[in-house]
Design a protein around this motif. Structure first.
Motif, PDB file in Angstrom:
ATOM      1  N   HIS A   1       0.843  -1.192   0.000  1.00  0.00           N
ATOM      2  CA  HIS A   1       0.000   0.000   0.000  1.00  0.00           C
ATOM      3  C   HIS A   1       0.882   1.246   0.000  1.00  0.00           C
ATOM      4  O   HIS A   1       1.859   1.304   0.720  1.00  0.00           O
TER       5      HIS A   1
ATOM      6  N   ARG B   1       1.916   4.737   1.097  1.00  0.00           N
ATOM      7  CA  ARG B   1       1.705   5.466   2.343  1.00  0.00           C
ATOM      8  C   ARG B   1       1.425   6.938   2.053  1.00  0.00           C
ATOM      9  O   ARG B   1       2.214   7.629   1.430  1.00  0.00           O
TER      10      ARG B   1
ATOM     11  N   ARG C   1       0.362  10.483   3.947  1.00  0.00           N
ATOM     12  CA  ARG C   1       0.261  11.134   5.257  1.00  0.00           C
ATOM     13  C   ARG C   1      -0.345  12.524   5.127  1.00  0.00           C
ATOM     14  O   ARG C   1      -0.078  13.260   4.195  1.00  0.00           O
TER      15      ARG C   1
ATOM     16  N   GLU D   1      -2.167  14.141  11.437  1.00  0.00           N
ATOM     17  CA  GLU D   1      -2.442  12.922  12.182  1.00  0.00           C
ATOM     18  C   GLU D   1      -2.764  13.222  13.638  1.00  0.00           C
ATOM     19  O   GLU D   1      -2.449  14.286  14.160  1.00  0.00           O
TER      20      GLU D   1
ATOM     21  N   ASP E   1      -5.594  10.080  10.401  1.00  0.00           N
ATOM     22  CA  ASP E   1      -5.115  11.212   9.609  1.00  0.00           C
ATOM     23  C   ASP E   1      -6.303  12.079   9.215  1.00  0.00           C
ATOM     24  O   ASP E   1      -7.452  11.820   9.605  1.00  0.00           O
TER      25      ASP E   1
ATOM     26  N   LYS F   1      -7.020   0.301   3.703  1.00  0.00           N
ATOM     27  CA  LYS F   1      -5.950   0.587   2.757  1.00  0.00           C
ATOM     28  C   LYS F   1      -4.807   1.398   3.360  1.00  0.00           C
ATOM     29  O   LYS F   1      -3.829   1.692   2.680  1.00  0.00           O
ATOM     30  N   ARG F   2      -4.930   1.748   4.652  1.00  0.00           N
ATOM     31  CA  ARG F   2      -3.862   2.485   5.323  1.00  0.00           C
ATOM     32  C   ARG F   2      -3.430   1.744   6.591  1.00  0.00           C
ATOM     33  O   ARG F   2      -3.661   2.206   7.712  1.00  0.00           O
TER      34      ARG F   2
ATOM     35  N   TRP G   1      -0.720   1.418   8.050  1.00  0.00           N
ATOM     36  CA  TRP G   1       0.257   2.082   8.925  1.00  0.00           C
ATOM     37  C   TRP G   1      -0.408   2.884  10.048  1.00  0.00           C
ATOM     38  O   TRP G   1       0.258   3.288  10.997  1.00  0.00           O
TER      39      TRP G   1
END
Length: 219
Positions: A5, A7, A9, A12, A87, A144-145, A147
């Motif tokens: 995926h 990343r 950002r 956050e 985020d 899908k995120r 992290w």
């Protein structure tokens, strides 16, 4: 790249604050549903019986909306189970979802007071479909995120959750035009979700029990 995926950002923050706000909004929305269930004071025996009969639609609408909101609350907690950070995109979708949840007492009142009107059934169906769509988008974004989570959601579990929400969106979206054909048929159409939710719910439990989630980097 994280586990295939890309990343992305933006601003956050902590998921704990989002969950705290969410629990509060869900709780308030559930409580407001009951405010329309009242009887006038000072009724005689005949008036009391008539008023009691008239409050039945309010009880039905309350029970339905309570179950709907509770289902969304449970799904919301499931998708946030391992989320550590959020985020800007997650926050925006989360606020959209909560805003729609907070509006649920209004279509519930419409359904209780004017359940035989196509506009009321259409508004209620559209409201539930909109909440489902917002929560579906939120689920996909978090899936899908990975992290953002300490333990990322396994793909089979995520796909089942997406299918579960998509089925709710589809059923209630179809009920919107159907309400203008027959409000009664549109409300009966909602019952299609019962076996679907049971099957997908049981499947989700099995997948959560057997799936091996992977640990997100930095988790």
């Amino acid at each position: 790249m994280v586990n295939g995926h890309q990343r992305v950002r933006d601003d956050e923050g902590s998921a704990a604050r989002v969950l705290a706000l969410s629990d509060g909004v869900f709780a308030i929305a559930m409580t407001l549903l009951a405010l329309d269930i009242t009887l006038p004071a000072g009724l005689d025996a005949a008036g009391f019986e008539d008023a009691l009969g008239e409050v039945v639609p309010n009880l039905w609408a309350y029970a339905l909306s309570f179950v709907v909101i509770a289902a969304f609350w449970r799904g919301h907690h499931q998708v946030f189970r391992y989320v550590r950070d959020v985020d800007g995109t997650v926050i925006k979708l989360g606020l959209l979802n909560l805003g729609l949840i907070a509006l649920m007492p209004f279509p519930t009142t419409l359904l209780a007071e004017y359940g035989d009107r196509p506009q009321s059934v259409a508004v209620y169906s559209g409201a539930v479909a909109a909440i489902g769509a917002a929560q579906l988008a939120l689920t996909v974004v978090l899936w899908k995120r990975p992290w953002l989570s300490s333990t990322a959601m396994p793909d089979p579990v995520a796909r089942n959750d997406v299918l579960d929400l998509a089925s709710m969106v589809l059923v209630f979206a179809v009920a919107v035009p159907l309400a203008f054909v027959s409000p009664t048929v549109a409300q009966l159409w909602w019952a299609v979700l019962v076996p679907v939710k049971v099957v997908l719910g049981q499947r989700g439990k099995r997948l959560r029990a057997t799936a091996q989630p992977y640990r997100a980097p930095g988790g």
